[in-house]
Design an enzyme around this catalytic site. Structure first.
Site, PDB file in Angstrom:
ATOM      1  N   TYR A  78     -70.400  10.525 -47.111  1.00 63.84           N
ATOM      2  CA  TYR A  78     -69.682  11.368 -48.075  1.00 63.84           C
ATOM      3  C   TYR A  78     -68.871  10.487 -49.038  1.00 63.84           C
ATOM      4  O   TYR A  78     -69.083  10.492 -50.234  1.00 63.84           O
ATOM      5  CB  TYR A  78     -68.711  12.300 -47.333  1.00 63.84           C
ATOM      6  CG  TYR A  78     -69.275  13.629 -46.866  1.00 63.84           C
ATOM      7  CD1 TYR A  78     -70.618  13.793 -46.576  1.00 63.84           C
ATOM      8  CD2 TYR A  78     -68.430  14.732 -46.697  1.00 63.84           C
ATOM      9  CE1 TYR A  78     -71.106  15.017 -46.132  1.00 63.84           C
ATOM     10  CE2 TYR A  78     -68.921  15.958 -46.256  1.00 63.84           C
ATOM     11  CZ  TYR A  78     -70.246  16.100 -45.972  1.00 63.84           C
ATOM     12  OH  TYR A  78     -70.719  17.312 -45.537  1.00 63.84           O
TER      13      TYR A  78
ATOM     14  N   GLU B 126     -66.139  19.232 -38.691  1.00 60.27           N
ATOM     15  CA  GLU B 126     -65.635  17.873 -38.437  1.00 60.27           C
ATOM     16  C   GLU B 126     -64.160  17.924 -38.063  1.00 60.27           C
ATOM     17  O   GLU B 126     -63.717  17.272 -37.127  1.00 60.27           O
ATOM     18  CB  GLU B 126     -65.827  17.000 -39.692  1.00 60.27           C
ATOM     19  CG  GLU B 126     -65.168  15.629 -39.547  1.00 60.27           C
ATOM     20  CD  GLU B 126     -65.397  14.703 -40.752  1.00 60.27           C
ATOM     21  OE1 GLU B 126     -65.951  15.164 -41.759  1.00 60.27           O
ATOM     22  OE2 GLU B 126     -65.002  13.526 -40.658  1.00 60.27           O
TER      23      GLU B 126
ATOM     24  N   SER C 140     -57.663  13.491 -45.676  1.00 59.20           N
ATOM     25  CA  SER C 140     -56.290  13.112 -45.306  1.00 59.20           C
ATOM     26  C   SER C 140     -55.447  14.360 -44.981  1.00 59.20           C
ATOM     27  O   SER C 140     -55.762  15.471 -45.421  1.00 59.20           O
ATOM     28  CB  SER C 140     -55.632  12.325 -46.444  1.00 59.20           C
ATOM     29  OG  SER C 140     -55.250  13.211 -47.472  1.00 59.20           O
TER      30      SER C 140
ATOM     31  N   GLU D 221     -52.590  15.196 -46.048  1.00 58.66           N
ATOM     32  CA  GLU D 221     -52.013  15.816 -47.257  1.00 58.66           C
ATOM     33  C   GLU D 221     -53.015  16.825 -47.841  1.00 58.66           C
ATOM     34  O   GLU D 221     -52.651  17.929 -48.233  1.00 58.66           O
ATOM     35  CB  GLU D 221     -51.681  14.749 -48.316  1.00 58.66           C
ATOM     36  CG  GLU D 221     -50.510  13.840 -47.966  1.00 58.66           C
ATOM     37  CD  GLU D 221     -50.880  12.750 -46.955  1.00 58.66           C
ATOM     38  OE1 GLU D 221     -52.081  12.459 -46.783  1.00 58.66           O
ATOM     39  OE2 GLU D 221     -49.956  12.196 -46.328  1.00 58.66           O
TER      40      GLU D 221
HETATM   41  C1  LIG Z   1     -61.305   5.101 -39.986  1.00 61.52           C
HETATM   42  C2  LIG Z   1     -61.980   5.880 -41.069  1.00 61.52           C
HETATM   43  C3  LIG Z   1     -63.247   6.396 -40.858  1.00 61.52           C
HETATM   44  C4  LIG Z   1     -63.904   7.085 -41.884  1.00 61.52           C
HETATM   45  N1  LIG Z   1     -65.201   7.509 -41.681  1.00 61.52           N
HETATM   46  C5  LIG Z   1     -65.881   8.073 -42.709  1.00 61.52           C
HETATM   47  C6  LIG Z   1     -67.276   8.397 -42.558  1.00 61.52           C
HETATM   48  O1  LIG Z   1     -67.888   8.170 -41.501  1.00 61.52           O
HETATM   49  N2  LIG Z   1     -67.922   8.906 -43.625  1.00 61.52           N
HETATM   50  C7  LIG Z   1     -67.291   9.187 -44.815  1.00 61.52           C
HETATM   51  O2  LIG Z   1     -67.932   9.693 -45.717  1.00 61.52           O
HETATM   52  N3  LIG Z   1     -65.964   8.886 -44.981  1.00 61.52           N
HETATM   53  C8  LIG Z   1     -65.263   8.330 -43.964  1.00 61.52           C
HETATM   54  N4  LIG Z   1     -63.934   7.992 -44.128  1.00 61.52           N
HETATM   55  C9  LIG Z   1     -63.310   8.190 -45.441  1.00 61.52           C
HETATM   56  C10 LIG Z   1     -62.215   9.258 -45.475  1.00 61.52           C
HETATM   57  O3  LIG Z   1     -62.760  10.550 -45.442  1.00 61.52           O
HETATM   58  C11 LIG Z   1     -61.375   8.994 -46.741  1.00 61.52           C
HETATM   59  O4  LIG Z   1     -60.708   7.754 -46.542  1.00 61.52           O
HETATM   60  C12 LIG Z   1     -60.373  10.086 -47.013  1.00 61.52           C
HETATM   61  O5  LIG Z   1     -61.024  11.254 -47.418  1.00 61.52           O
HETATM   62  C13 LIG Z   1     -59.335   9.669 -48.093  1.00 61.52           C
HETATM   63  O6  LIG Z   1     -59.978   9.209 -49.230  1.00 61.52           O
HETATM   64  P1  LIG Z   1     -59.591   7.808 -49.897  1.00 61.52           P
HETATM   65  O7  LIG Z   1     -59.611   6.772 -48.833  1.00 61.52           O
HETATM   66  O8  LIG Z   1     -60.467   7.613 -51.083  1.00 61.52           O
HETATM   67  O9  LIG Z   1     -58.060   7.968 -50.353  1.00 61.52           O
HETATM   68  P2  LIG Z   1     -57.524   8.677 -51.681  1.00 61.52           P
HETATM   69  O10 LIG Z   1     -58.285   9.940 -51.908  1.00 61.52           O
HETATM   70  O11 LIG Z   1     -57.511   7.666 -52.777  1.00 61.52           O
HETATM   71  O12 LIG Z   1     -56.041   9.062 -51.262  1.00 61.52           O
HETATM   72  C14 LIG Z   1     -54.984   8.103 -51.263  1.00 61.52           C
HETATM   73  C15 LIG Z   1     -53.689   8.828 -50.861  1.00 61.52           C
HETATM   74  O13 LIG Z   1     -53.372   9.855 -51.827  1.00 61.52           O
HETATM   75  C16 LIG Z   1     -53.222  11.129 -51.182  1.00 61.52           C
HETATM   76  N5  LIG Z   1     -53.776  12.182 -52.046  1.00 61.52           N
HETATM   77  C17 LIG Z   1     -54.921  12.130 -52.760  1.00 61.52           C
HETATM   78  N6  LIG Z   1     -55.137  13.287 -53.413  1.00 61.52           N
HETATM   79  C18 LIG Z   1     -54.077  14.101 -53.118  1.00 61.52           C
HETATM   80  C19 LIG Z   1     -53.716  15.432 -53.491  1.00 61.52           C
HETATM   81  N7  LIG Z   1     -54.505  16.163 -54.297  1.00 61.52           N
HETATM   82  N8  LIG Z   1     -52.587  15.954 -52.981  1.00 61.52           N
HETATM   83  C20 LIG Z   1     -51.780  15.220 -52.148  1.00 61.52           C
HETATM   84  N9  LIG Z   1     -52.079  13.943 -51.769  1.00 61.52           N
HETATM   85  C21 LIG Z   1     -53.205  13.387 -52.248  1.00 61.52           C
HETATM   86  C22 LIG Z   1     -54.026  11.019 -49.894  1.00 61.52           C
HETATM   87  O14 LIG Z   1     -53.535  11.906 -48.919  1.00 61.52           O
HETATM   88  C23 LIG Z   1     -53.810   9.554 -49.510  1.00 61.52           C
HETATM   89  O15 LIG Z   1     -52.587   9.421 -48.834  1.00 61.52           O
HETATM   90  C24 LIG Z   1     -63.242   7.312 -43.125  1.00 61.52           C
HETATM   91  C25 LIG Z   1     -61.955   6.797 -43.323  1.00 61.52           C
HETATM   92  C26 LIG Z   1     -61.326   6.084 -42.330  1.00 61.52           C
HETATM   93  C27 LIG Z   1     -59.951   5.534 -42.597  1.00 61.52           C
END
Ligand SMILES: Cc1cc2nc3c(=O)[nH]c(=O)nc-3n(C[C@H](O)[C@H](O)[C@H](O)COP(=O)(O)OP(=O)(O)OC[C@H]3O[C@@H](n4cnc5c(N)ncnc54)[C@H](O)[C@@H]3O)c2cc1C
Length: 388
Positions: free
Chosen positions: A126, A242, A373, A375
């Site tokens: 994803y 999930e 996340s 949030e």
């Molecule tokens: C250990 C681990 C395993 C994972 N495994 C998978 C997997 O198998 N497959 C997969 O597809 N993904 C996976 N992920 C990805 C995970 O789903 C994303 O890291 C997550 O959705 C957050 O996206 P980002 O890292 O791009 O952070 P960002 O979206 O850049 O967010 C950064 C910060 O801003 C905050 N934020 C962003 N938008 C908003 C909003 N609208 N309102 C309030 N706060 C906001 C977030 O809460 C976060 O604190 C994994 C992540 C981790 C850490």
């Protein structure tokens, strides 16, 4: 509301307990994330599959045991209490419900039996570097060319991507209209030429995560699930499943029991560490939170067992479940004394051994991020309440 198990449920509990005692591998303990190595993990899941218990939340028509919510709960609790590894959720609890609802009969026939026996492992494609919380901004493109799609782009944070035989991917098949409308759901064989998997090492020092690159990867069009442009609807359906399984009630329960046992076996001048009122207070707070989470999980499992998809409550379960996992691993490390060091004393036990308590503490810092996340989950709940 009667929360005691019925005589039949107690009998079922005994059956599962005896099986777990006889079959959970005791030589090799699961790692910080709750899994073994790929081969050991597959062997464990295949053992469950042979018993007909791997696809424990599937309906009988697709080969599941047809357990109700209580039976599923008992099974998971007994597995965790016996120290059995968690099962890899990507095929079993994420893709499978999607295939049951949106997949063609041919896709159901091809993929579900192999998931139920753990003959193939899956991972989830994803997230992308520019598309995490804002998932609909994903750019990995799938362009139709005859009977195939040609896929180019990159996924990131792909858990178990280095283990997986297959990946389910959200891809962009159209750039017109709202960004959610051009997304499709594609199943891709990880052995296809043009796929490159690069490791990402996490703070616990282990390799769970990966980047996955796609360069001119040709995927048969029959691997599209649902229709072109239906990917966003399917993605949301999958995410609610999930988030429910991320709650980790059984694991937290086993964790609290393990901590109590450790403290009860640590003598002080007047008794044991478990006699300390401040320690007892801290554990009681964790137990109260866990009990509340367990009841909510019960309600959601019951809904799912009746064929209804979990709704915004799965976001609530994800928030509370992961906060509790973090609080529990914090308590385990802070109260565990020298048993919380990142590795055991080599001279004392004869060999170097990582200590899962501190590895889990480190790894689970990420639990409030993965699966969407916390949030973002609060936003989901807020939108649900506004729509009421
Ligand atoms: C250990 C681990 C395993 C994972 N495994 C998978 C997997 O198998 N497959 C997969 O597809 N993904 C996976 N992920 C990805 C995970 O789903 C994303 O890291 C997550 O959705 C957050 O996206 P980002 O890292 O791009 O952070 P960002 O979206 O850049 O967010 C950064 C910060 O801003 C905050 N934020 C962003 N938008 C908003 C909003 N609208 N309102 C309030 N706060 C906001 C977030 O809460 C976060 O604190 C994994 C992540 C981790 C850490």
């Amino acid at each position: 509301m009667n929360l005691d198990f019925s005589p039949e449920e107690k009998q079922f509990q005994q059956e599962v307990r005896s099986w777990m005692q006889a079959n959970v591998p005791t030589q090799k303990k699961p790692g910080a994330m709750g899994y073994h190595s790929r081969d050991d993990q597959m062997a464990w899941e295949q053992l469950l599959g042979k018993q007909g218990w791997l696809a424990s939340n599937w309906p009988t028509e697709f080969g599941g045991p047809g357990w109700n919510a209580t039976e599923q709960h008992i099974f998971d609790e007994e597995r965790a209490a016996a120290g059995g590894a968690i099962t890899s959720p990507f095929g079993l609890t994420m893709l499978a419900p999607v295939l049951m609802k949106f997949g063609s009969p041919a896709q159901q026939e091809r993929f579900l039996p192999k998931i139920a026996k753990c003959e193939e492992l899956w991972c989830q494609g994803y997230s992308e570097p520019g598309a995490g919380s804002d998932l609909a901004s994903l750019k990995t493109a799938a362009i139709r060319d005859g009977n195939e799609y040609v896929v180019n782009g990159q996924k990131i944070w792909t858990t178990q991507g280095h283990w997986a035989d297959w990946i389910f991917c959200l891809v962009r098949t159209d750039n017109e209209g709202r960004k959610q409308q051009g997304i499709s759901f594609l199943l891709i064989d990880m052995k296809t030429p043009g796929i490159e998997v690069r490791p990402i090492h996490t703070i616990d020092g282990e390799h769970h995560l990966n980047e996955v690159f796609f360069t001119d990867v040709r995927v048969p069009a029959e691997n599209l699930v649902g229709e072109e442009g239906q990917g966003w609807t399917i993605a949301k359906y999958l995410l609610s499943h999930e988030r429910t399984c991320i709650a980790g009630v059984a694991g937290s329960k086993a964790g609290i029991e393990g901590l109590k046992k450790l403290l009860a076996n640590t003598p002080t001048e007047t008794g044991t560490r478990l006699d300390d009122p401040t320690v007892r207070q801290r554990i009681a707070e964790l137990e109260v939170d866990l009990m509340a989470l367990e009841f909510t999980n019960f309600r959601t499992l019951d809904k799912m067992a009746k064929g209804q998809p979990p709704g915004a409550e799965s976001s609530g379960l994800k928030i509370k479940g992961t906060e509790l996992q973090q609080a529990l691993t914090e308590a385990r490390v802070e109260l565990g004394g020298d048993d919380s060091l990142p590795w055991h004393n080599e001279e004392e036990i004869g060999h170097a051994e990582y200590n899962n308590a501190s590895l889990a503490y480190n790894f689970l810092r990420a639990s409030t991020i993965y699966g969407g996340s916390n949030e973002i989950q609060k936003n989901v709940i807020a939108k649900f309440l506004v729509a009421l």
